[in-house]
Motif scaffolding. Sequence first.
Motif, PDB file in Angstrom:
ATOM      1  N   LEU A  87       0.729  -1.260   0.011  1.00  0.00           N
ATOM      2  CA  LEU A  87       0.167  -0.020   0.094  1.00  0.00           C
ATOM      3  C   LEU A  87       0.923   1.111  -0.103  1.00  0.00           C
ATOM      4  O   LEU A  87       0.552   2.473  -0.534  1.00  0.00           O
ATOM      5  CB  LEU A  87      -1.092  -0.082   1.097  1.00  0.00           C
ATOM      6  CG  LEU A  87      -1.937  -1.257   1.302  1.00  0.00           C
ATOM      7  CD1 LEU A  87      -2.669  -1.052   2.729  1.00  0.00           C
ATOM      8  CD2 LEU A  87      -2.819  -1.246   0.225  1.00  0.00           C
ATOM      9  N   MET A  88       2.041   1.230   0.520  1.00  0.00           N
ATOM     10  CA  MET A  88       2.930   2.387   0.567  1.00  0.00           C
ATOM     11  C   MET A  88       3.616   2.728  -0.921  1.00  0.00           C
ATOM     12  O   MET A  88       3.978   3.889  -1.040  1.00  0.00           O
ATOM     13  CB  MET A  88       4.237   2.037   1.592  1.00  0.00           C
ATOM     14  CG  MET A  88       3.954   1.761   3.044  1.00  0.00           C
ATOM     15  SD  MET A  88       4.997   1.362   3.872  1.00  0.00           S
ATOM     16  CE  MET A  88       6.516   2.298   3.616  1.00  0.00           C
ATOM     17  N   ALA A  89       3.946   1.552  -1.491  1.00  0.00           N
ATOM     18  CA  ALA A  89       4.709   1.717  -2.846  1.00  0.00           C
ATOM     19  C   ALA A  89       4.045   2.878  -3.726  1.00  0.00           C
ATOM     20  O   ALA A  89       4.617   3.753  -4.321  1.00  0.00           O
ATOM     21  CB  ALA A  89       4.924   0.537  -3.530  1.00  0.00           C
ATOM     22  N   PRO A  90       2.704   2.726  -4.001  1.00  0.00           N
ATOM     23  CA  PRO A  90       1.983   3.663  -4.836  1.00  0.00           C
ATOM     24  C   PRO A  90       1.891   5.132  -4.420  1.00  0.00           C
ATOM     25  O   PRO A  90       1.877   5.995  -5.307  1.00  0.00           O
ATOM     26  CB  PRO A  90       0.667   3.161  -5.150  1.00  0.00           C
ATOM     27  CG  PRO A  90       0.797   1.769  -4.533  1.00  0.00           C
ATOM     28  CD  PRO A  90       1.615   1.588  -3.479  1.00  0.00           C
ATOM     29  N   ILE A  91       1.872   5.280  -3.262  1.00  0.00           N
ATOM     30  CA  ILE A  91       1.923   6.433  -2.548  1.00  0.00           C
ATOM     31  C   ILE A  91       3.372   7.488  -3.012  1.00  0.00           C
ATOM     32  O   ILE A  91       3.405   8.505  -3.272  1.00  0.00           O
ATOM     33  CB  ILE A  91       1.811   6.750  -1.162  1.00  0.00           C
ATOM     34  CG1 ILE A  91       0.357   6.113  -0.687  1.00  0.00           C
ATOM     35  CG2 ILE A  91       2.108   7.952  -0.547  1.00  0.00           C
ATOM     36  CD1 ILE A  91       0.151   5.890   0.737  1.00  0.00           C
ATOM     37  N   VAL A  92       4.439   6.575  -2.982  1.00  0.00           N
ATOM     38  CA  VAL A  92       5.773   7.210  -3.382  1.00  0.00           C
ATOM     39  C   VAL A  92       6.306   6.879  -4.425  1.00  0.00           C
ATOM     40  O   VAL A  92       7.318   7.469  -4.975  1.00  0.00           O
ATOM     41  CB  VAL A  92       6.755   6.966  -2.256  1.00  0.00           C
ATOM     42  CG1 VAL A  92       6.306   7.418  -0.873  1.00  0.00           C
ATOM     43  CG2 VAL A  92       7.053   5.360  -2.155  1.00  0.00           C
ATOM     44  N   GLY A  93       5.536   6.264  -5.612  1.00  0.00           N
ATOM     45  CA  GLY A  93       6.217   5.930  -6.733  1.00  0.00           C
ATOM     46  C   GLY A  93       7.340   5.104  -6.611  1.00  0.00           C
ATOM     47  O   GLY A  93       8.118   5.329  -7.324  1.00  0.00           O
ATOM     48  N   ALA A  94       7.100   3.667  -6.092  1.00  0.00           N
ATOM     49  CA  ALA A  94       8.127   2.778  -5.951  1.00  0.00           C
ATOM     50  C   ALA A  94       7.799   1.530  -6.158  1.00  0.00           C
ATOM     51  O   ALA A  94       6.378   1.053  -6.321  1.00  0.00           O
ATOM     52  CB  ALA A  94       8.784   3.130  -4.643  1.00  0.00           C
ATOM     53  N   SER A  95       8.525   0.746  -6.273  1.00  0.00           N
ATOM     54  CA  SER A  95       8.142  -0.813  -6.404  1.00  0.00           C
ATOM     55  C   SER A  95       8.049  -1.354  -4.897  1.00  0.00           C
ATOM     56  O   SER A  95       8.529  -0.799  -3.875  1.00  0.00           O
ATOM     57  CB  SER A  95       9.321  -1.898  -6.989  1.00  0.00           C
ATOM     58  OG  SER A  95      10.661  -1.952  -6.249  1.00  0.00           O
ATOM     59  N   VAL A  96       7.421  -2.360  -4.541  1.00  0.00           N
ATOM     60  CA  VAL A  96       7.206  -3.034  -3.233  1.00  0.00           C
ATOM     61  C   VAL A  96       8.679  -3.376  -2.655  1.00  0.00           C
ATOM     62  O   VAL A  96       8.756  -3.005  -1.521  1.00  0.00           O
ATOM     63  CB  VAL A  96       6.272  -4.160  -3.305  1.00  0.00           C
ATOM     64  CG1 VAL A  96       6.163  -4.664  -1.974  1.00  0.00           C
ATOM     65  CG2 VAL A  96       4.741  -3.717  -3.900  1.00  0.00           C
ATOM     66  N   LEU A  97       9.527  -3.689  -3.470  1.00  0.00           N
ATOM     67  CA  LEU A  97      10.638  -4.219  -2.824  1.00  0.00           C
ATOM     68  C   LEU A  97      11.642  -2.927  -2.405  1.00  0.00           C
ATOM     69  O   LEU A  97      12.567  -2.912  -1.584  1.00  0.00           O
ATOM     70  CB  LEU A  97      11.672  -4.755  -3.826  1.00  0.00           C
ATOM     71  CG  LEU A  97      12.721  -5.933  -3.442  1.00  0.00           C
ATOM     72  CD1 LEU A  97      12.164  -7.009  -2.578  1.00  0.00           C
ATOM     73  CD2 LEU A  97      13.368  -6.436  -4.686  1.00  0.00           C
ATOM     74  N   HIS A 231      11.452   6.050  -8.025  1.00  0.00           N
ATOM     75  CA  HIS A 231      12.095   5.377  -8.836  1.00  0.00           C
ATOM     76  C   HIS A 231      12.376   5.856 -10.188  1.00  0.00           C
ATOM     77  O   HIS A 231      13.463   6.029 -10.531  1.00  0.00           O
ATOM     78  CB  HIS A 231      11.071   3.748  -8.880  1.00  0.00           C
ATOM     79  CG  HIS A 231      12.089   2.893  -9.856  1.00  0.00           C
ATOM     80  ND1 HIS A 231      12.957   2.016  -9.501  1.00  0.00           N
ATOM     81  CD2 HIS A 231      12.042   2.770 -11.255  1.00  0.00           C
ATOM     82  CE1 HIS A 231      13.413   1.382 -10.545  1.00  0.00           C
ATOM     83  NE2 HIS A 231      12.920   1.897 -11.611  1.00  0.00           N
ATOM     84  N   ASP A 232      11.186   6.304 -10.852  1.00  0.00           N
ATOM     85  CA  ASP A 232      11.371   6.935 -12.191  1.00  0.00           C
ATOM     86  C   ASP A 232      12.286   8.201 -12.268  1.00  0.00           C
ATOM     87  O   ASP A 232      13.122   8.291 -13.214  1.00  0.00           O
ATOM     88  CB  ASP A 232      10.076   7.401 -12.801  1.00  0.00           C
ATOM     89  CG  ASP A 232       9.266   5.926 -13.094  1.00  0.00           C
ATOM     90  OD1 ASP A 232       9.816   4.797 -13.105  1.00  0.00           O
ATOM     91  OD2 ASP A 232       7.881   6.204 -13.441  1.00  0.00           O
ATOM     92  N   TRP A 233      12.378   8.813 -10.961  1.00  0.00           N
ATOM     93  CA  TRP A 233      13.054  10.088 -11.104  1.00  0.00           C
ATOM     94  C   TRP A 233      14.364   9.944 -10.703  1.00  0.00           C
ATOM     95  O   TRP A 233      15.353  10.568 -10.465  1.00  0.00           O
ATOM     96  CB  TRP A 233      12.670  11.090  -9.961  1.00  0.00           C
ATOM     97  CG  TRP A 233      11.209  11.648 -10.382  1.00  0.00           C
ATOM     98  CD1 TRP A 233      10.651  11.856 -11.530  1.00  0.00           C
ATOM     99  CD2 TRP A 233      10.435  12.573  -9.313  1.00  0.00           C
ATOM    100  NE1 TRP A 233       9.605  12.510 -11.426  1.00  0.00           N
ATOM    101  CE2 TRP A 233       9.222  12.902 -10.152  1.00  0.00           C
ATOM    102  CE3 TRP A 233      10.196  12.509  -8.050  1.00  0.00           C
ATOM    103  CZ2 TRP A 233       8.172  13.525  -9.835  1.00  0.00           C
ATOM    104  CZ3 TRP A 233       9.182  13.142  -7.825  1.00  0.00           C
ATOM    105  CH2 TRP A 233       8.018  13.489  -8.438  1.00  0.00           C
TER     106      TRP A 233
END
Length: 429
Positions: A87-97, A231-233
Motif C-alpha cells: 500500500l505504501m509503494a504507490p504513494i511514493v512511486g516505487a516498487s514494493v521491494l 523510482h522513475d526520478w
Amino acid sequence: MNFDNNLTFARRMDLADPLRGLRQEFLFPQQNNKPFIYLCGNSLGLQPKVAREVLDVQLNNWQNLAVEGWFEGDSPWMFYHKELKKLMAPIVGASVLEVCPMNTLTVNLHLLLVSFYRPTAKRFKIIMEAGAFPSDQYAIESQVRFHGYDPKDAIIEVAPGAGAYTLRTEDIVAAIDNSADEIALVLFGGINYFTGQWFDMEAITRAGHAAGAIVGFDLAHAAGNVPLKLHDWDIDFACWCSYKYQNSGPGGISGIFVHDKHFSDTSLNRFTGWWGYQEEQRFKMEKGFVPEAGADGWQVSCTQVMPMALYHASLQIFEKAGYMDVLRSKSKNLTSYLFYIINEVNKALGSEQFKIITPAAEQDRGAQVSIIARQEGKAIFKELVAQNVLGDWREPNVIRLSPVPLYNSFEDVYTTGVLLLKICKEVLA
C-alpha cells in the motif's frame, strides 16, 4: 477555474467532489460540542475511524496468541510489514521491494546517511536547503562531525534571494554545479515545511547525479501530499514520517525508499540489526550479517506492530481513494480556492493583511498555504482556534493552513475565510 466567495459555490463544489465520502472515514476534534475545521494535517493527520478497530485486532492477537502471534493468526507479525509495503509503494512511486515501514523519521535518515553519505578527501560536502526542518539540520550536522568535518566547511545551504521566501530551481541547480567537484550528497526536503514549496525533485536529482553526487530526500511533508515518482526520478534514497498527510498517529512509524540500483552494491556501509538479516535464515541465529533483499535489508529492530497497525488503517483509505493522482486533483482546487479566499479577505480589509508565501503555481506547492500576518498575527490565530478553526502557528508571524483532500471540504475553506475576515475586523479595529 473561476471561484465565488459564497457558501452556495463552496457547497456546489463539495457536491461535485468524488472524494467527499472519505471525510466520513475520519474523527474530527471537537470544541464546545462542535467539530473543528481542521487545517493542520501538515503537522498531524486526523485519526481514521477504523484505526481503533485495526489496533484492536492486533491487541487481540497479542492477548490470544502472545508470542505465537509472530507466526500464527491471519496476519503474523513476522510478515505484517509486507501488507503495508504493497500500500505504501504507490504513494511514493516505487516498487514494493524499494520501500519498508520502520523506525521513526530521523532515525531512518541517520541509517540511510550511514549508507549514502560517503565522504572522501575531495568530495565531502552536503548541499541542502537553507531553513530546512531543524531535525534535518541537526542530523546532518552530527553526520559531518562524525566523519571529522566542521559543518561550516561541509554543509552548503541554498537560500532564497533577497526579499524572496522560496527557492528557484535554477538557483538550486547552479549551487550544485558551482560545487560539483566537492559534493558527496544532495539532501533536500521534498516540500519545505515553512513555506509549503514543493521542490522540483526530478531536476534536483538530475543535477546532483550530473555532479557525481548521491541524491536523497526527506519527504515528511511530501509523502501522502503530492504524487511522487521516486523510482522513475532516479532518486537514490528517501525517508518520511507517516503521521502528517498519512494519518498514522502521533509519532507514527516512518518509511524508507532505496532505489533498486543500490541493492547489489555490497560496498555500502550499514548499521545493521537482526531484522534486516535474510528473512529465511533469520532464526538460525548465525554470525555474519546477510541482508534481506531490497529496502527490508535496512531494517534494524523487529516489526513495530502497533504503530504499523495504525499506519495500515490509513493506507487502506488511500487505496480506497485511488491514490495520489485522484487526491492531487482535489488538492490543487482546494489550495487554489484558499488562495482566492485569502485574497478576498485582503480586498475586504482594504490592504494586504495576509501575504501568501507559498508558491502560486500549482506545480510548486502541495496542500499547505502559508501566510504572513502583517499585524496581530498571534492574536488572530488564537481567535481562529477559539472559533473552531485549527491551523498551525509558526514564529514570528506565519499561519500555516493545510486543506487535506482526504477530509477537508470547500465549505471548510469558505468558512475559514468568513471567520478570518470577522476576526480581523475585531482585532484590528
